[in-house]
Design a protein around this motif. Sequence first.
Motif, PDB file in Angstrom:
ATOM      1  N   ALA A 576       0.762  -1.318  -0.062  1.00 52.35           N
ATOM      2  CA  ALA A 576       0.004  -0.030  -0.020  1.00 52.35           C
ATOM      3  C   ALA A 576       0.860   1.300  -0.069  1.00 52.35           C
ATOM      4  O   ALA A 576       0.282   2.444  -0.070  1.00 52.35           O
ATOM      5  CB  ALA A 576      -0.756   0.021   1.323  1.00 52.35           C
ATOM      6  N   ALA A 577       2.119   1.141   0.045  1.00 55.33           N
ATOM      7  CA  ALA A 577       2.885   2.374   0.114  1.00 55.33           C
ATOM      8  C   ALA A 577       3.315   2.649  -1.054  1.00 55.33           C
ATOM      9  O   ALA A 577       4.314   3.765  -1.571  1.00 55.33           O
ATOM     10  CB  ALA A 577       4.378   1.987   1.013  1.00 55.33           C
ATOM     11  N   ALA A 578       2.800   2.539  -2.362  1.00 57.37           N
ATOM     12  CA  ALA A 578       2.970   2.793  -3.793  1.00 57.37           C
ATOM     13  C   ALA A 578       3.034   4.498  -3.674  1.00 57.37           C
ATOM     14  O   ALA A 578       2.168   5.215  -3.039  1.00 57.37           O
ATOM     15  CB  ALA A 578       1.944   2.240  -4.628  1.00 57.37           C
ATOM     16  N   THR A 579       3.627   4.886  -4.714  1.00 56.05           N
ATOM     17  CA  THR A 579       3.588   6.519  -4.772  1.00 56.05           C
ATOM     18  C   THR A 579       2.167   6.732  -5.361  1.00 56.05           C
ATOM     19  O   THR A 579       1.690   6.281  -6.211  1.00 56.05           O
ATOM     20  CB  THR A 579       4.715   6.723  -6.114  1.00 56.05           C
ATOM     21  OG1 THR A 579       5.768   6.243  -5.876  1.00 56.05           O
ATOM     22  CG2 THR A 579       4.826   8.063  -6.279  1.00 56.05           C
ATOM     23  N   PRO A 580       1.703   7.926  -4.573  1.00 54.37           N
ATOM     24  CA  PRO A 580       0.296   8.449  -4.697  1.00 54.37           C
ATOM     25  C   PRO A 580      -0.020   8.743  -6.314  1.00 54.37           C
ATOM     26  O   PRO A 580      -1.249   8.560  -6.698  1.00 54.37           O
ATOM     27  CB  PRO A 580       0.288   9.843  -3.908  1.00 54.37           C
ATOM     28  CG  PRO A 580       1.349   9.723  -3.014  1.00 54.37           C
ATOM     29  CD  PRO A 580       2.457   8.749  -3.615  1.00 54.37           C
ATOM     30  N   TYR A 581       0.985   9.317  -6.893  1.00 53.62           N
ATOM     31  CA  TYR A 581       0.651   9.545  -8.414  1.00 53.62           C
ATOM     32  C   TYR A 581       1.593   8.884  -9.418  1.00 53.62           C
ATOM     33  O   TYR A 581       2.913   8.757  -8.882  1.00 53.62           O
ATOM     34  CB  TYR A 581       0.732  11.189  -8.787  1.00 53.62           C
ATOM     35  CG  TYR A 581      -0.452  11.845  -7.715  1.00 53.62           C
ATOM     36  CD1 TYR A 581      -1.624  11.787  -8.388  1.00 53.62           C
ATOM     37  CD2 TYR A 581      -0.140  12.285  -6.730  1.00 53.62           C
ATOM     38  CE1 TYR A 581      -2.750  12.474  -7.666  1.00 53.62           C
ATOM     39  CE2 TYR A 581      -1.232  12.935  -5.888  1.00 53.62           C
ATOM     40  CZ  TYR A 581      -2.371  12.678  -6.511  1.00 53.62           C
ATOM     41  OH  TYR A 581      -3.551  13.718  -5.820  1.00 53.62           O
ATOM     42  N   ASP A 582       1.090   8.188 -10.405  1.00 55.86           N
ATOM     43  CA  ASP A 582       2.053   7.251 -11.278  1.00 55.86           C
ATOM     44  C   ASP A 582       2.694   8.104 -12.230  1.00 55.86           C
ATOM     45  O   ASP A 582       2.091   8.845 -13.266  1.00 55.86           O
ATOM     46  CB  ASP A 582       1.035   6.499 -12.044  1.00 55.86           C
ATOM     47  CG  ASP A 582       2.018   5.210 -12.900  1.00 55.86           C
ATOM     48  OD1 ASP A 582       2.910   5.277 -12.508  1.00 55.86           O
ATOM     49  OD2 ASP A 582       1.079   5.007 -13.784  1.00 55.86           O
ATOM     50  N   LEU A 583       3.909   8.433 -11.982  1.00 49.73           N
ATOM     51  CA  LEU A 583       4.784   9.259 -12.780  1.00 49.73           C
ATOM     52  C   LEU A 583       5.962   8.380 -13.302  1.00 49.73           C
ATOM     53  O   LEU A 583       6.718   7.979 -12.476  1.00 49.73           O
ATOM     54  CB  LEU A 583       5.399  10.436 -11.937  1.00 49.73           C
ATOM     55  CG  LEU A 583       4.326  11.691 -11.244  1.00 49.73           C
ATOM     56  CD1 LEU A 583       4.997  12.364 -10.178  1.00 49.73           C
ATOM     57  CD2 LEU A 583       3.755  12.311 -12.558  1.00 49.73           C
ATOM     58  N   ALA A 584       6.183   8.272 -14.506  1.00 49.09           N
ATOM     59  CA  ALA A 584       7.038   7.478 -15.076  1.00 49.09           C
ATOM     60  C   ALA A 584       8.317   7.922 -14.602  1.00 49.09           C
ATOM     61  O   ALA A 584       9.456   7.330 -14.403  1.00 49.09           O
ATOM     62  CB  ALA A 584       6.960   7.472 -16.456  1.00 49.09           C
ATOM     63  N   GLY A 585       8.647   9.225 -14.867  1.00 54.97           N
ATOM     64  CA  GLY A 585       9.912   9.917 -14.322  1.00 54.97           C
ATOM     65  C   GLY A 585      10.491   9.565 -12.932  1.00 54.97           C
ATOM     66  O   GLY A 585      11.847   9.295 -12.756  1.00 54.97           O
ATOM     67  N   ILE A 586       9.662   9.503 -12.237  1.00 60.08           N
ATOM     68  CA  ILE A 586       9.903   9.016 -10.718  1.00 60.08           C
ATOM     69  C   ILE A 586      10.104   7.678 -10.426  1.00 60.08           C
ATOM     70  O   ILE A 586      11.068   7.378  -9.686  1.00 60.08           O
ATOM     71  CB  ILE A 586       8.745   9.572  -9.751  1.00 60.08           C
ATOM     72  CG1 ILE A 586       8.688  11.163  -9.529  1.00 60.08           C
ATOM     73  CG2 ILE A 586       9.103   8.942  -8.518  1.00 60.08           C
ATOM     74  CD1 ILE A 586       9.875  11.640  -9.073  1.00 60.08           C
ATOM     75  N   GLN A 587       9.364   6.763 -11.415  1.00 65.00           N
ATOM     76  CA  GLN A 587       9.685   5.367 -11.213  1.00 65.00           C
ATOM     77  C   GLN A 587      10.929   4.785 -11.730  1.00 65.00           C
ATOM     78  O   GLN A 587      11.331   3.885 -11.349  1.00 65.00           O
ATOM     79  CB  GLN A 587       8.273   4.646 -11.810  1.00 65.00           C
ATOM     80  CG  GLN A 587       6.916   5.144 -11.138  1.00 65.00           C
ATOM     81  CD  GLN A 587       6.905   4.772  -9.855  1.00 65.00           C
ATOM     82  OE1 GLN A 587       7.434   3.759  -9.249  1.00 65.00           O
ATOM     83  NE2 GLN A 587       5.940   5.394  -9.252  1.00 65.00           N
ATOM     84  N   SER A 588      11.346   5.669 -12.378  1.00 66.88           N
ATOM     85  CA  SER A 588      12.662   5.320 -13.283  1.00 66.88           C
ATOM     86  C   SER A 588      13.802   5.826 -12.571  1.00 66.88           C
ATOM     87  O   SER A 588      14.991   5.541 -12.872  1.00 66.88           O
ATOM     88  CB  SER A 588      12.502   5.793 -14.734  1.00 66.88           C
ATOM     89  OG  SER A 588      12.707   7.367 -14.925  1.00 66.88           O
ATOM     90  N   GLY A 589      13.736   6.704 -11.688  1.00 68.05           N
ATOM     91  CA  GLY A 589      14.792   7.132 -10.679  1.00 68.05           C
ATOM     92  C   GLY A 589      15.582   5.925 -10.190  1.00 68.05           C
ATOM     93  O   GLY A 589      15.111   5.039  -9.641  1.00 68.05           O
TER      94      GLY A 589
END
Length: 938
Positions: A576-589
Amino acid sequence: MRKLFLFICCLFVISLAQSQQFGGYKPATRWNQINNDSIRVVFPEGLGLEKQATDVAATVQKLAIQTAPTIGSRLRKISIVLHPYTTISNAYVSLGPWRSEFYLMPPQNPFDLGTTPWSHSLALHEFRHVQQFNNFRKGLSRVAYYLFGQEGLALANSAAVPNWFWEGDAVYQETLKSQQGRGRLSAFFNDYRSLWMANKNYSWMKLRNGSLRDFVPDHYRLGYMEVAYGREKYGPEFWKNVTDDAVRFNGLFYPFQHAVKKYCNTSYREFRQNALNYFKASSDSLGNDAVSDWAEQQKHFAGDEEFPQWVDGNTVVLVKSSYKKIPAFYLRNLTTGTDTRLQTKAISLDNYFSYRNGRIVYAAYEADVRWAWKDYSVVRVLDVHTGKDRAITHLSKYFAPDISADGKTIVAVEVQPGGAACLHILDASTGAVVKIVPNPKGLFYSHPRFYSAQTVVTAIRTNTGENTLALVNINDGSIEELLPVSRRVVGFPAVQGDTITFTAAGHQQDQLLALVNKQLYSVQTPANKGTGNYQWSAMNNKAIYTAFTAAGYHLVQQPVNRENWQPVSAEAFTQAAATPYDLAGIQSGQPIGVDTARPYPISRYHKAFNLVNFHSWRPYISDPDYSFSLIGENVLNTLQTEVYFNYNTDEKYKEIGATAVYGAWFPYLTLGVAETFDRKETDTPYRTWNELNGRLGLQFPFTFNSGRLYRRLNISGGINHHQVNYTQASKNKYADEQFEFFDASVSFTMQSQVAKQHIYPRFGFSLLSRYRQIVNNLSGFQWLTSASLYLPGVARTHNLVITGAYQKRDTIGDYSFSNSFPISRGYPAVNQYSIPDMYKLGFNYHFPLLYPDWGIGNIVYFQRVRGNAFYDYTYLKFYRDNRYLEFKSTGGEIYFDTKWWNEYNVSFGIRYSRMLNQLRGYDPNQWEFILPINLLGR
């Protein structure tokens, strides 16, 4: 018109305010450093800060390589100073002088800034500001640097690039390069989700500038959404291109807006709205609920209701505050909804408290009397029945205290300089340490609560930034983890029998959960489905908690229905600790981990290094003085230097001088030399002269902030060597003179806490008294005392301010000290050299008129219009012929509290004065434009 013109011109050169503390360390403090070609990390010796300094240096070097392509590759070496003794969690990067300062106290509340190791989190965020400054010295911004130095560059950069980008870009970096960061915390988005759910649709200028009557999120949150959207939509180099154009002032007017339009091929207005809509669309599925409906019905900000706890089955105790009221403890009858005020809360860093058996315990802020970089957090106990509120610890650093069920002991988090934490068990009556709980793993504790007589439940953070909820045995420090260790933020535990309730960060909402016999449940809160729910407390099958809304933290009451609690597995909890908003840039960090093992050499940092450090040219206005200064300060904030030119519009004289204040010792040492040209005395006999003054002095600053009052005392004195050289016709009539005189002054301020809408504190007092006396072959003295008393008016946002002044001086005429006596408003300055006694009394009634929340073209924004009705009386006594003069005036002032270019707070006004004792040759009706007392800062 002259003052209006100067006011408009000076807005272009307003200096950026900083939070630095001058002096502040004991002279015996020794400093070490990690020093390489790109960074210098400076920290006090002997406190075990080497690992934190190493991680900061390693993190910065990695960021300089990995994130440079998104902002620019220019790199200038910066000094980062680590401050371990303050209880405040903060940091900043500054030009003027070029340096960064980290306040090493980790925050207690994990929902605000996360659980990443604090110094590591600061390095991720603050170094982005370093990268910004490094790459923004271009074009016209470079010209400003050459003209005005580092502060000129800072001003040009902030004029070209909005503050939301500075902070939003830094929050994006901390999120991108860590496994947490604010962009991964659901609480970070509570503010905007609450507005959207309550259908509060504010203008762009209101979102940029805030409000004194409505809740408006800060520029960190706005900035993150705008920056994240730009990166997501137009690529990682989008903002690099935009800011490169902006700081060069390509397009000159509104350069940032022009650059956005250029690189995204859409208008700035459309871009910023698209960014907000991008995030809003993901929140629309949450729908409305009872809490958001309540917030929508509130016309303005209603106030915060925090940390409610049961007194009995029908009464709760809580902390309430609003834009009109400072935080105070209240009892609320849940049947009638009526509140009974108990006591104003002492100065505190947060509103957290614990209640049991008629006693409230909480942590309160206290300043160190002498050292500005040191302060304390003490435990206070308030007896609800007697109203007595007292501190039971002193010179301590305790946080989040909780009182035991029997009322005999208190558990509190004790944090050592630099962030090492442990649990202390205190005697609830005396504050004496009963037991120190071992902490061999170096965990950081948050909000401990007694679970049993020998066990405490607390949120814990590891050295790598993971966290969980755990039971701690207070005898041996052993830990029983109640939840899987993860990056999911947990906090605010509460105990009711065998049940532990707490809040945990969810996907888009901070959720209430419960542990019953180690089984985890999701607690259903239908009243609020969109933002965070906190501080659950239950009694007799009734529960209360606070919900975040657009009108403030709101207390919610609901029945306890455990049949509706849903079991949660350990796997579901961690997911449940997933990032609140699905941002590809953040996920690829690619996160940068904590690195405390890199073998950097550590060497001595000498306090004299770059001691005289001139960094900026600064204009300054404090009517009647108009100055232009070359200013300097070293990285450790221990020496301030200034070379200046000043023109006094009252006496028409010019002055050049140099001053230095050395604050590494106590008392501070002050040095100064000044040459004044074209002084004159127009009364008979007419004299003109120049004068040279050299001064050596001492300054004793003391701070007594504690309890419910802020108090400061400053005592200073010095010896002056003075030369008077007569000019023009006076040169042949009078002999040049030289003499010594001493000066001494005392200033004292005391005030209560202020709420957002308070114009002045509802109680306050300020005093300034200065005495100057010639000590050798000539006669001459001057004593000036002025004071102000601040009292409440008929409404909470009104103030009665009573001012007074007295000046006594000799009239022998050997030498006349310069005049600073405040004459009645509307009257011209008088020649005070032949007046031995001068008295002034003034009455002011300040009150708000309206809160426009309206602006023009992103240039000026009006937050408040306020008025002041005044009456002044001045009495001038002449001894020689036993006569006197009285100056009486009355009138009104209209002030405009504004923001310019969405960033600079400036208050200015218009004054009408009516002379009740008319002077020959003067119109009794006088109009003035009121400049700020100190427009540019000093």
